[in-house]
Structure formats: structure tokens, C-alpha cells
Design an enzyme around this catalytic site. Structure first.
Site, PDB file in Angstrom:
ATOM      1  N   HIS A 193      19.108  50.460 -60.748  1.00 27.38           N
ATOM      2  CA  HIS A 193      18.994  51.379 -61.883  1.00 27.38           C
ATOM      3  C   HIS A 193      17.604  52.018 -61.842  1.00 27.38           C
ATOM      4  O   HIS A 193      16.602  51.354 -62.095  1.00 27.38           O
ATOM      5  CB  HIS A 193      19.198  50.586 -63.179  1.00 27.38           C
ATOM      6  CG  HIS A 193      19.333  51.426 -64.411  1.00 27.38           C
ATOM      7  ND1 HIS A 193      18.278  52.075 -64.997  1.00 27.38           N
ATOM      8  CD2 HIS A 193      20.429  51.710 -65.162  1.00 27.38           C
ATOM      9  CE1 HIS A 193      18.703  52.709 -66.071  1.00 27.38           C
ATOM     10  NE2 HIS A 193      20.003  52.505 -66.192  1.00 27.38           N
ATOM     11  N   CYS A 232      17.752  20.214 -60.448  1.00 27.90           N
ATOM     12  CA  CYS A 232      18.893  20.766 -61.170  1.00 27.90           C
ATOM     13  C   CYS A 232      20.017  20.956 -60.152  1.00 27.90           C
ATOM     14  O   CYS A 232      20.148  20.175 -59.215  1.00 27.90           O
ATOM     15  CB  CYS A 232      18.522  22.059 -61.878  1.00 27.90           C
ATOM     16  SG  CYS A 232      17.863  23.326 -60.772  1.00 27.90           S
TER      17      CYS A 232
END
Length: 641
Positions: A562, A26
Site C-alpha cells: 500500500h 512459544c
């Protein structure tokens, strides 16, 4: 490092030539399908000069190379040589046996997208050329029999006319069956006997005097060949299984073609033709009952009809209307469908984060604008479901509008903006309004719905968040940029800010983080209640609830950490912030502390997403390790620029 040397080291590290079933690339990664993943030495690969990282997705081994991936892939493929197609087929069939059994409606779009994707570049280029030919003959005075026009037309029509051959190839790869046999099926459908019979409008032939073979139009069609190759994948598998090994080379193809020739010509091939005739009859009836409903239905389904080739039957209805009535009421609605596709392609170009998707959006926008919608349908609508939904809504609303007003076409033309002169009458201004409406709605709705670009990337202007905090101004970071030998890329390393157990981001309990909408990363379940800086940088986001913090590295990587899921509800309880917004920190400095036991006792998970929030700014973002124990300060994530 020399690409050939790197290629040989990679092949050896993945288990040798015999262990490779397939390899392709890719934007930044070599992607290997191996016969036995356990034979791959990941640690050795990670230490190989020129390899930036390794990601094991259970089914596929991905080796991050960077900008030189194309050169390295060519070297790998050259050293591997022709892969034993028979051995590869056997391995693929065994591996995907259960997947084939689970073929379901929900997977149809994924399958179609995978089949169409390899053909998109050729379609986009020749699609624009078709539009150029239209402009030359319609507005620049070129005659249709001019030699230049004939040459350009041959070049422009080649992919579309012989589309079944291209799709036979990609379908065979998708369904893990023999490519040569799939091409044989396409050859049967486009054999001169079939094309001549279709052009002459001949009555069907009858096999054995009872099985009808209609002369359907298979050029530029997609569904007949995809369906035929899918059926053939099962036929070939079972024929190959029961024929003795010494006879397979000749007799497996022979038996397969003897079975598939009548199946393709009598069953799978004519299906689209029969459906087209039924749909043409239905739409004609709808216009007699309610122009509004007919306009909405035709406008909404225009792209789907073109995809299946069923729009050709409506063309016959349009020609008949012009001959009998002097005008046609279907072509204006068809044009609304075309302009909706134009808008959706433009929306993809505006909204997409991946450069390759932006390129597809722009090229298909240009070709669709010129009236060649196939690249947009295959490359955009069949790739992004939200774009298809936007197209259906936009085409339906604009189609209903022009049909209700009573817009007419006075000649049979390709449905696009270049055909405006044939719509001139007292309702011409409403035709123009409808075209603008279809384009604006298609573009606006595509942007509003957003795009799922894969690899966890959600391109959208509006996203539903689990809590208000994650909209970070600038968070995250990396160690100073590192030049990697053998590559032309800049690599930043983000150290782990926590000690604990690392897992893929997709396994995060929070759907927003898991989707990758906020960026790529990993999730860590901490065993120590100390959050440390992952690099040298600046604290760019400190939340009042103290549960999350954003840091930007000196080199520009934005990282959001987080702590826990839904811990914003604690209002800062059990968290103690050690820094202030705007403060410069060093790698390893304490940013905040938290009480793991107290947070769990309050009913909250402490699994903590670590996100690179400016993922779209990088060529690639990938974890150093997706699973296992990790200590604060260990390499966690790499960004590639």
C-alpha cells in the site's frame, strides 16, 4: 542439526550463560530475557544453522526456530542449568522498578491474564473431568461414595481447591518476586486451621486481641492470593535490600513471612470475603426492589463474582430461599451467566485465528457447558476483553429476562444445562429460551466484537477500515519454498518491493495497518518511486486508484503493498500502473511507479505498509529486519509453515 549443538551455539551467541535472565518458548520462538541485550550477536544468530530468524523487541530477544522449538528450548535450559534466582531477581527489580510504580487500573486485565495463562491447561482438563463426574453421579447412577467417583473427584478438584498455590507461583513470576515465599503465603491461607474454622463456621480469631482473622474460604479463590503476592513483592524487595548480604538467605524470608502472615490473614485475604458479604446483601435487596434490575446485574456480573469467589455468598442466600420459600430465584439467573460464558467460549473457538486460542476456546466451551466455568472465565474472559464484554451483555439480558418472567429453581444445583430438571414448572419453556438466548448472544457478540490475539493479530469478521481498498482477494507472496537445515518447517522469503527505510508495522500512521488487523508485515518509507514484485507470482489485486497492489507468490504467500497513507484520495494521480490483474510477474519486475515529491506536496505521507494478508495461514510471519535501510530485492519478511 543436533539440538544440543544448536543450543550451545545459541547460548554463546546471546552472550553466554551469565547473560541469560530467563528463557522460554512459544509456538515457534525462543524468547530470551538478557541482562545486557547489546552482548547478543544477532548477525551470528541469523547465520546459525537451524535458526530461521531473529527479532529484537528491545526488551526480549526472540529467536525463531520453528516446529522444533520445544526440543531446542529444553536443550538450552538444560545447558544453562539453574539460573541464579537472586541475580535474576535483582536484575528484574532494577529493570521493572518504573513499571511497578506505574501499576494502574488500565493494566489490571493484562496482569490477571498473564497470571492465569500458565494455569489454564490444568484448569481446562480438570474442569472437563469435574463435568464428567457430575454426569456420572446425576444421570448414570454412580453413588457419591463410590471409590471411582472419589478418586475422580480428587483429581478433578485438585487444581481448583489448591488454586491459590498455582496462582502464587504465576503471580510471583509476574511480579518478579521470590516464588518460594509466594507459595508460603498460599500455604498460610490454606492451612488446616483456616479451612477447619471456615468449615465449622467459627468466629474470627483475634491477633494480639485486636486484629480479627476471619475464617474465610480461600480454596478455589484468586484475588486474595494475587493481592497478597503483589504486596509481598514490595515487602520482600525492601527487606532483602536492608538485611546484610551474609544474613539474607535466612533472615530475608523470616522477616518477610513475619510481616506477610498478619497482612494476608487480616487485610489482603479477607477483602474478597467482606466484599462477598456486601454483594450478597445488595443482590437480595435488589430482588425485592426490581427483579428485572436484579436479574440484569447478577447475570452480567456472574463471571466476575466467580472469578473473585464472591458467588459463594450468594449460594448461602440460594440455600436459605429453598429452605424458607421452597424455591430460589437467583439460581436461574446464575445459569444465564453460565450459558453466556458457554457462548463466549464457543465464539472464541469460531473466531480465533491462532491454533492455541482455538484449543482454549473448545476446551473451555466443553467444561463450561458441563457447568465448570472457571477455565472459561480465566482462559477466555480474562484473556480477551471483548469476550468479557460480550459475556456481560449476554448474561445481563438473559438474566433480566428469566428474572422478570419469574423462573425458579427447586433444588440447589450447579448452574448449567445439566441442571434443567430443577427448573421444571409453568415457566420452564422460558427458562430454556433464556439459556438459548444467553448462549447465542455470548457467541454472536464475541464473533462480532472480534479478538485481539496479540502479535498484531486481530481476529474479527467485521473490522473498521480506513479506506475501502484493503479487502484483498489474494495478495502477496514469497520466493519459492526453502528448506532450512535443522528445521522441519517450510520457509518463504518476501523480498523488499521498495528501496527506502524500514520500520515496525506498529509505527504505521494508519491505525488499521498498525494494529495488524490486515496481517503482519513492516512499513517502508520509500526513497525511490518504483514498486517491484517481491517474488515470482501473480498480480491478484489492482485498485482503480493505483495506490495499492496485491501479489500472490507461486507458493501461495499473499502480499499487499500500500503506497502511502490515505493516498486513495488522489484517485490515481501521481501513480502509473505497469501491470494488469492476473498477470504473472518475476521477482524484481516493476509493478507501478509513483511520484514521491508530488504525493508529499499534495499533503500525503508516502510511508508504505507491506502486509502478508494471509498471515493466519502460517505458523509465524516475521521481519528479517525491523529497522534500517533496505533496497528493493533485499530479504524483508519470512513466512514459516
Amino acid at each position: 542439526m543436533n539440538p544440543d549443538t544448536l543450543a550451545s551455539q545459541i547460548i554463546e551467541a546471546v552472550g553466554g550463560k551469565d547473560n541469560v535472565r530467563e528463557v522460554f518458548h512459544c509456538v515457534t520462538r525462543l524468547r530470551f530475557y538478557l541482562n545486557d541485550l547489546s552482548k547478543a550477536d544477532e548477525e551470528r544468530l541469523k547465520k546459525t544453522n537451524g535458526v530461521l530468524g531473529v527479532v529484537n523487541t528491545t526488551e526480549q530477544l526472540q529467536i525463531i526456530i520453528g516446529n522444533e522449538v520445544d526440543t531446542v528450548c529444553n536443550a538450552v535450559q538444560a545447558q544453562l542449568g539453574p539460573i541464579d534466582a537472586k541475580a535474576k531477581l535483582d536484575a528484574d527489580v532494577a529493570k521493572n522498578k518504573e513499571e511497578m510504580k506505574k501499576f494502574r487500573i488500565g493494566g489490571i486485565f493484562e496482569t490477571i491474564s498473564a497470571i492465569i495463562l500458565p494455569v489454564i491447561p490444568a484448569m481446562a482438563g480438570t474442569g472437563i473431568l469435574k463435568g464428567v463426574v457430575t454426569i456420572m453421579t446425576s444421570y448414570l447412577g454412580f453413588a457419591s461414595d463410590d471409590v471411582l467417583i472419589q478418586v475422580l473427584t480428587m483429581a478433578a478438584d485438585s487444581v481448583f481447591y489448591f488454586l491459590p498455590f498455582f496462582l502464587a507461583w504465576s503471580s510471583a513470576k509476574r511480579f518478579k518476586t521470590d516464588i518460594a515465599m509466594a507459595l508460603v503465603i498460599a500455604g498460610i491461607l490454606l492451612y488446616p486451621t483456616m479451612t477447619a474454622g471456615q468449615s465449622a463456621g467459627s468466629d474470627p480469631m483475634y491477633l494480639f486481641g485486636v486484629l480479627p482473622i476471619p475464617f474465610a474460604k480461600y480454596s478455589a479463590s484468586s484475588i486474595p492470593i494475587i493481592l497478597s503476592v503483589w504486596v509481598m513483592s514490595y515487602v520482600y524487595k525492601y527487606v532483602d535490600k536492608f538485611i546484610p548480604k551474609m544474613l539474607r538467605l535466612v533472615f530475608a524470608p523470616l522477616v518477610t513471612v513475619l510481616i506477610m502472615a498478619p497482612v494476608a490473614l487480616v487485610v489482603t485475604g479477607p477483602i474478597a470475603n467482606y466484599l462477598a458479604q456486601a454483594i450478597a446483601t445488595l443482590f437480595t435487596w435488589l430482588f425485592t426492589v426490581s427483579p428485572l434490575i436484579a436479574g440484569a446485574v447478577i447475570g452480567a456480573t456472574r463471571s466476575l463474582l466467580v472469578f473473585t469467589g464472591m458467588h459463594l455468598s450468594l449460594g448461602a442466600v440460594c440455600l436459605n430461599n429453598i429452605s424458607v420459600l421452597g424455591y430460589d430465584y437467583i439460581l436461574p439467573v446464575n445459569t444465564m451467566g453460565t450459558m453466556a460464558i458457554v457462548g463466549c467460549c464457543l465464539g472464541v473457538w469460531i473466531c480465533a485465528k491462532k491454533s492455541e486460542n482455538k484449543e482454549i476456546g473448545m476446551s473451555t466451551f466443553v467444561s463450561s457447558f458441563l457447568g465448570i466455568t472457571e477455565p472459561g472465565i480465566y482462559g477466555v474472559l480474562m484473556t480477551f476483553r471483548t469476550a468479557l464484554i460480550a459475556d456481560i451483555i449476554a448474561g445481563g439480558i438473559a438474566g433480566a429476562f428469566v428474572a422478570t418472567i419469574g423462573c425458579h429453581a427447586y433444588a440447589y444445583v450447579n448452574s448449567c444445562i445439566l441442571s434443567l430438571p430443577v427448573f421444571v414448572d409453568e415457566n420452564f419453556v422460558f427458562m430454556c429460551i433464556g439459556m438459548a438466548l444467553a448462549t447465542a448472544l455470548g457467541c454472536g457478540l464475541t464473533i462480532f466484537f472480534g479478538l485481539d490475539e496479540g502479535d498484531g493479530i486481530k481476529a474479527r469478521l467485521f473490522s473498521k477500515k480506513a479506506e475501502p481498498a484493503p479487502a484483498v482477494e489474494a495478495a502477496g507472496a514469497a520466493t519459492p519454498s526453502v528448506a532450512v537445515a535443522g528445521a522441519t518447517n517450510s520457509v518463504d522469503v518476501v523480498a523488499s518491493p521498495l528501496t527506502g527505510s524500514v520500520s515496525p508495522l506498529s509505527e504505521t500512521p494508519d491505525a488499521v495497518f498498525a494494529s495488524g488487523a490486515l496481517g503482519k508485515g513492516v512499513v517502508i518509507e520509500p526513497t525511490e518511486g518504483v514498486l517491484r514484485s517481491p517474488f515470482d507470482g501473480t498480480v491478484t489485486a489492482v485498485y482503480p486508484s493505483k495506490h495499492a497492489i496485491g501479489v500472490t507468490s507461486d507458493s501461495g504467500v499473499e502480499c499487499l503493498i500500500h503506497i502511502g497513507i490515505d493516498t486513495v484520495n488522489l484517485g490515481g494521480k501521481h501513480f502509473e500502473m505497469a501491470v494488469e490483474q492476473g498477470q504473472h510477474v518475476q521477482a524484481g519486475d516493476t509493478l507501478l511507479t509513483f511520484d514521491i515529491d508530488a504525493i508529499k506536496a499534495a499533503g500525503y505521507s508516502v510511508v508504505s505498509p507491506v502486509i502478508i494478508s494471509n498471515t493466519a495461514s502460517y505458523l509465524d510471519v516475521f521481519p528479517v529486519n525491523e529497522r534500517g535501510a533496505v533496497k528493493a530485492g533485499d530479504e524483508l519478511i519470512k513466512t514459516l509453515k
